[in-house]
Design an enzyme around this catalytic site. Structure first.
Site, PDB file in Angstrom:
ATOM      1  N   CYS A  26       0.828  -1.204   0.000  1.00 53.77           N
ATOM      2  CA  CYS A  26       0.000   0.000   0.000  1.00 53.77           C
ATOM      3  C   CYS A  26       0.866   1.260   0.000  1.00 53.77           C
ATOM      4  O   CYS A  26       0.367   2.352   0.287  1.00 53.77           O
ATOM      5  CB  CYS A  26      -0.935   0.001   1.211  1.00 53.77           C
ATOM      6  SG  CYS A  26      -0.103  -0.091   2.795  1.00 53.77           S
ATOM      7  N   HIS A  60      -4.465  -4.268  -1.611  1.00 49.38           N
ATOM      8  CA  HIS A  60      -4.618  -3.789  -0.231  1.00 49.38           C
ATOM      9  C   HIS A  60      -4.654  -2.280  -0.141  1.00 49.38           C
ATOM     10  O   HIS A  60      -4.501  -1.722   0.942  1.00 49.38           O
ATOM     11  CB  HIS A  60      -3.493  -4.363   0.641  1.00 49.38           C
ATOM     12  CG  HIS A  60      -3.540  -5.853   0.754  1.00 49.38           C
ATOM     13  ND1 HIS A  60      -2.455  -6.616   1.165  1.00 49.38           N
ATOM     14  CD2 HIS A  60      -4.553  -6.741   0.484  1.00 49.38           C
ATOM     15  CE1 HIS A  60      -2.803  -7.897   1.163  1.00 49.38           C
ATOM     16  NE2 HIS A  60      -4.057  -7.992   0.747  1.00 49.38           N
ATOM     17  N   CYS A 116     -14.318   8.752  -2.958  1.00 50.82           N
ATOM     18  CA  CYS A 116     -15.702   9.026  -2.562  1.00 50.82           C
ATOM     19  C   CYS A 116     -16.533   7.814  -2.969  1.00 50.82           C
ATOM     20  O   CYS A 116     -16.807   7.623  -4.167  1.00 50.82           O
ATOM     21  CB  CYS A 116     -16.228  10.293  -3.234  1.00 50.82           C
ATOM     22  SG  CYS A 116     -17.968  10.620  -2.874  1.00 50.82           S
ATOM     23  N   CYS A 131     -19.945   8.436  -5.111  1.00 52.48           N
ATOM     24  CA  CYS A 131     -19.929   8.903  -6.505  1.00 52.48           C
ATOM     25  C   CYS A 131     -19.879   7.715  -7.454  1.00 52.48           C
ATOM     26  O   CYS A 131     -19.153   6.748  -7.219  1.00 52.48           O
ATOM     27  CB  CYS A 131     -18.734   9.826  -6.747  1.00 52.48           C
ATOM     28  SG  CYS A 131     -18.924  11.479  -6.060  1.00 52.48           S
ATOM     29  N   CYS A 165     -15.853  15.156  -0.493  1.00 53.81           N
ATOM     30  CA  CYS A 165     -15.882  15.146  -1.956  1.00 53.81           C
ATOM     31  C   CYS A 165     -16.301  16.523  -2.465  1.00 53.81           C
ATOM     32  O   CYS A 165     -17.223  17.154  -1.937  1.00 53.81           O
ATOM     33  CB  CYS A 165     -16.854  14.075  -2.447  1.00 53.81           C
ATOM     34  SG  CYS A 165     -17.004  13.996  -4.245  1.00 53.81           S
ATOM     35  N   GLY A 197       9.352 -10.984  -3.773  1.00 52.95           N
ATOM     36  CA  GLY A 197       9.351 -10.453  -2.420  1.00 52.95           C
ATOM     37  C   GLY A 197       8.074 -10.659  -1.645  1.00 52.95           C
ATOM     38  O   GLY A 197       7.718  -9.827  -0.820  1.00 52.95           O
ATOM     39  N   ASN A 228      12.330 -15.055  -3.483  1.00 51.88           N
ATOM     40  CA  ASN A 228      12.125 -14.742  -2.072  1.00 51.88           C
ATOM     41  C   ASN A 228      13.223 -15.406  -1.249  1.00 51.88           C
ATOM     42  O   ASN A 228      13.715 -16.479  -1.606  1.00 51.88           O
ATOM     43  CB  ASN A 228      10.748 -15.230  -1.603  1.00 51.88           C
ATOM     44  CG  ASN A 228      10.268 -14.495  -0.372  1.00 51.88           C
ATOM     45  OD1 ASN A 228      10.279 -13.276  -0.328  1.00 51.88           O
ATOM     46  ND2 ASN A 228       9.854 -15.241   0.640  1.00 51.88           N
ATOM     47  N   GLN A 238      12.863 -16.444   1.924  1.00 51.45           N
ATOM     48  CA  GLN A 238      12.292 -17.422   2.839  1.00 51.45           C
ATOM     49  C   GLN A 238      11.398 -18.416   2.113  1.00 51.45           C
ATOM     50  O   GLN A 238      11.084 -18.260   0.934  1.00 51.45           O
ATOM     51  CB  GLN A 238      11.487 -16.709   3.937  1.00 51.45           C
ATOM     52  CG  GLN A 238      12.324 -15.830   4.850  1.00 51.45           C
ATOM     53  CD  GLN A 238      11.468 -15.093   5.858  1.00 51.45           C
ATOM     54  OE1 GLN A 238      10.388 -14.602   5.541  1.00 51.45           O
ATOM     55  NE2 GLN A 238      11.944 -14.994   7.085  1.00 51.45           N
ATOM     56  N   CYS A 259      15.532  -9.069  -4.198  1.00 51.80           N
ATOM     57  CA  CYS A 259      14.843  -8.705  -5.446  1.00 51.80           C
ATOM     58  C   CYS A 259      15.678  -7.769  -6.307  1.00 51.80           C
ATOM     59  O   CYS A 259      15.761  -7.950  -7.530  1.00 51.80           O
ATOM     60  CB  CYS A 259      13.498  -8.068  -5.117  1.00 51.80           C
ATOM     61  SG  CYS A 259      12.327  -9.189  -4.348  1.00 51.80           S
TER      62      CYS A 259
END
Length: 485
Positions: free
Chosen positions: A168, A186, A194, A197, A224, A267, A296, A298, A314
């Site tokens: 995010c 996410h 809004c 709308c 808005c 990743g 990755n 892990q 990465c």
């Protein structure tokens, strides 16, 4: 009497249950200590206790195996340079031969931008599980990494068709990827919408819009401009479902996954993405599903199904892959960040709705100190000293323009001024709605009849308080003259 006797019976039952659980717990600890001993060092009494509780012994041994497996899976593994190079060549060939590639990205591609991941050695969940403090950082200080820019270049060259991200931080958008080619499952910390709308109206901002939001509480405090409804952030917290059309773009993600012949995971531990069946073409036979390539450090639950698993960082992997493909990856340039063209500026009456850092095209010293930024502690900022001719200027004029208000830089701690004769000019890039002081060190400098600028500076964009005012909410700093008197 009957009611009292029933309560007493219930209390006795609860007490017996608690005593039984305590007895079983102590018994389990005792058997666990016995099992840690070598077989030859166990006494006859200890052997008898183990033989009397075979079910308990099996349960303890299973728990030990699970704990050992979890520790092994949480370890980060890095392939040897020769092995890593060979795997990168194989990945480069697969990307070149693929007709429709989808990339799934996670927190691992942003760790080089000093954004912590979740399940790594210094990840958020790992530290919380150990009972350690998590240092929160302002994500808006981060910039797209080499991996972000490489993905953007791959998309431009036609090697990648769609990107599905769990992050995010908005770095994919800031790298220059088109909106229709990204599915931010996410949410995006720079976007508020809004929901009333139709179609959904988005407002891209130059700051983190999640200051006032949390789990099941998404209102940002702004409204808005078309329907006057309260705006909401787009972040999907744990325990929530992303229902917004944008920036989640679930339709685009599922459609791209159905067309894909190659899926590249960068990743991500895939512990969350694996729960979305629409992203893995589970309706197809296993031999007709897209090839899976994972980068990755892990273990991931999709490792057994992977065509190739690369244990490497990465950025290092993408540098080798782009080198083998002969692609030039452009460096990120802040002044060319597309967010500045997409952003909707705040209106004058909306300036007080946030205290978060605003992105600016001009680089500041705050970015260089990103590793030390903590949302709980303010950041020391070096402030330039201006000429004495600016002392008597009206400080309110510094905040009148919209442009100056949008360049607020947070985390200012205590600003020490060697002399009030050369008072700093507070520009909008170095002011936050925190409370801080202006200190004076020389006694002679405090005798100033024509200025009210020294003393206490209040919260937000309030006016400077008069130095003679003694009943303010913060005590005025005493000078040498006050002490003599």
């Amino acid at each position: 009497m009957a009611e009292r006797s029933r309560r007493q019976v219930k209390k006795n039952q609860d007490l017996q249950r608690i005593l039984y659980l305590e007895k079983e717990r102590s018994r389990m600890l005792m058997i666990r200590r016995i099992l840690k001993k070598p077989c030859l060092n166990r006494t006859e009494e200890e052997i008898r206790l183990i033989n009397e509780a075979p079910d308990l012994v099996n349960q303890i041994q299973n728990n030990i195996r699970k704990l050992k497996c979890l520790k092994e899976r949480s370890q980060e593994i890095i392939d040897e340079p020769e092995v890593l190079s060979a795997k990168c060549i194989e990945l480069a060939k697969a990307l070149k031969e693929s007709s429709f590639t989808v990339v799934y990205t996670g927190a691992g591609i942003s760790t080089s931008a000093h954004i912590p991941d979740y399940r790594g050695p210094d990840g958020v969940w790992t530290l919380l599980r150990k009972g350690k403090e998590v240092i929160l950082k302002d994500l808006s200080l981060a910039e797209p990494t080499f991996t972000h820019m490489a993905i953007k270049q791959f998309h431009k060259e036609g090697l990648i068709s769609h990107i599905v991200s769990q992050n995010c931080d908005g770095l994919h958008m800031r790298s220059g990827l088109p909106k229709t080619s990204i599915s931010e499952l996410h949410g995006n910390m720079f976007i508020e919408v809004c929901p009333k709308c139709k179609p959904l109206r988005q407002y891209v901002r130059l700051f983190d819009v999640t200051e006032q939001t949390a789990l099941h509480r998404h209102k940002t405090g702004r409204f808005c401009r078309k329907c006057n409804s309260e705006l909401k952030d787009t972040i999907v917290h744990f325990g929530e479902k992303g229902t917004l059309q944008w920036p989640m773009n679930w339709k685009g993600a599922v459609k791209a996954a159905s067309k894909a012949d190659l899926i590249l995971c960068l990743g991500t531990s895939l512990k969350v993405l694996r729960r979305y069946p629409g992203l893995w073409s589970t309706n197809r036979p296993s031999d007709k599903r897209p090839k899976l390539y994972i980068v990755n450090l892990q273990w991931t639950p999709k490792d057994p199904q992977a065509t190739l698993k690369i244990h490497g960082k990465c950025d290092e992997v993408m540098k080798q892959v782009t080198s083998f493909l002969g692609l030039m990856v452009p460096k990120y340039e802040k002044q060319n960040d597309p967010i500045f063209k997409l952003a909707t500026p705040l209106l004058p009456h909306e300036m007080t709705t946030t205290t978060r850092l605003h992105l600016t095209k001009i680089k500041t010293d705050v970015k260089d100190d990103f590793k030390s930024v903590d949302l709980k502690e303010n950041l020391n900022v070096q402030v330039s000293i201006e000429d004495e001719s600016d002392i008597h200027s009206n400080n309110d004029e510094l905040f009148r323009t919209t442009e100056s208000k949008q360049n607020l830089q947070p985390f200012v701690k205590l600003i020490d001024i060697a002399s009030t004769n050369s008072l700093l000019k507070l520009n909008a890039e170095q002011i936050d709605s925190r409370t801080y002081f202006i200190k004076t060190e020389n006694v002679e400098d405090t005798i100033r009849a024509n200025t009210n600028l020294s003393g206490w500076y209040g919260k937000g964009l309030a006016k400077w308080k008069k130095q003679k005012r003694n009943n303010s909410s913060c005590k005025r700093i005493r000078t040498g003259k006050d002490k003599i008197e």
